[in-house]
Write an enzyme that holds these catalytic residues in place. Structure first.
Site, PDB file in Angstrom:
ATOM      1  CE  LYS A   1       1.823 -20.442  18.081  1.00 36.09           C
ATOM      2  NZ  LYS A   1       1.747 -19.379  19.060  1.00 36.09           N
TER       3      LYS A   1
HETATM    4  O1  G3P Z   1       2.992 -18.007  21.942  1.00 37.48           O
HETATM    5  C1  G3P Z   1       3.804 -19.050  22.673  1.00 37.48           C
HETATM    6  C2  G3P Z   1       4.637 -18.455  23.799  1.00 37.48           C
HETATM    7  O2  G3P Z   1       5.215 -17.535  23.434  1.00 37.48           O
HETATM    8  C3  G3P Z   1       3.897 -18.429  25.011  1.00 37.48           C
HETATM    9  O3  G3P Z   1       4.889 -17.899  26.132  1.00 37.48           O
HETATM   10  O4  G3P Z   1       5.307 -16.847  28.472  1.00 37.48           O
HETATM   11  O5  G3P Z   1       3.311 -17.978  27.916  1.00 37.48           O
HETATM   12  O6  G3P Z   1       5.273 -19.142  28.027  1.00 37.48           O
HETATM   13  P1  G3P Z   1       4.429 -18.048  27.716  1.00 37.48           P
END
Ligand code: G3P
Length: 218
Positions: free
Chosen positions: A83
């Site tokens: 990533k």
């Molecule tokens: O893995 C990245 C992403 O899915 C993060 O989600 O909820 O922290 O915005 P969030």
């Protein structure tokens, strides 16, 4: 649509993988930090229970160090997906890695223009963050629609749209309606997909009526 689970919690991953619903895993440095475990060891353990792509994020910001980190991470298991952030150095790293056959997930995508760059860099996946856009009062799903329709215009764009920052079952349904390739959601949101009060009450009634018969199938 493929289902990835967005967590670094090994027990959660193992539990969900046993349902047969998990096609891959995404982690990020914030999720990894919550685990208090050696990151490389953790990725190795996750790759033993999930055979699909497991995203492990580089932490450097320059091309040379990203490449060195990616080289360590990709040796952990054949399904490790590197990533990288959507930056010039991240996309340069993406191009170099995918041309060597390593899967790359370009993360922190917030515009269709950035998604075009990720596709041109040969990304395996691009991760637009719908929830974080919604948080700003911007329609995150509109971005998914835009990216999916733009990618459909070009046979040379092979990048899969991986809907990230998913916060609710409705996000998953919307992503599927638009035709996104993959969505990644926290375990809690994946579990919420199963639920409906009528499923629960219907099951209760069936069980009560069946008990009245005094029969047993076994
Ligand atoms: O893995 C990245 C992403 O899915 C993060 O989600 O909820 O922290 O915005 P969030």
């Amino acid at each position: 649509m493929k289902f990835f689970v967005d967590t670094a919690d090994f027990n959660e991953i193992k539990d969900l993988a046993s349902t047969g619903m998990v096609d891959g895993v995404t982690t990020n440095p914030s999720l990894a930090a919550k685990q208090g475990m050696d990151f490389k060891e953790l990725i190795g353990e996750i790759c033993k229970v999930v055979s699909g792509p497991v995203s492990a994020e580089v932490t450097a910001s320059d091309y040379e160090t990203m490449m060195k980190e990616a080289d360590v991470l990709r040796k952990i298991a054949r399904n490790v997906t590197i990533k990288v952030p959507l930056t010039p150095d991240g996309l340069k790293t993406c191009r170099a890695l995918t041309s060597e056959g390593t899967m790359v997930n370009v993360t922190l995508c917030f515009t269709a223009g950035q998604a075009i760059l990720a596709a041109k860099a040969g990304a395996t996946f691009v991760s637009p963050f719908v929830g974080r856009l919604d948080d700003l009062g911007v329609n995150g799903m509109q971005l998914i629609e835009d990216i999916v329709s733009i990618y459909q215009n070009y046979d040379s764009f092979k990048t899969q749209v991986l809907v990230a920052s998913v916060r609710s079952p409705q996000h998953i349904v919307d992503a599927a309606r638009i035709g996104a390739d993959v969505m990644t959601a926290p375990p809690k949101v994946i579990r919420q997909l199963y639920n409906h009060p009528l499923t629960a009450s219907g099951l209760k009634t069936f069980a009560e009526d069946w008990a009245k018969t005094g029969q047993s199938i076994l």
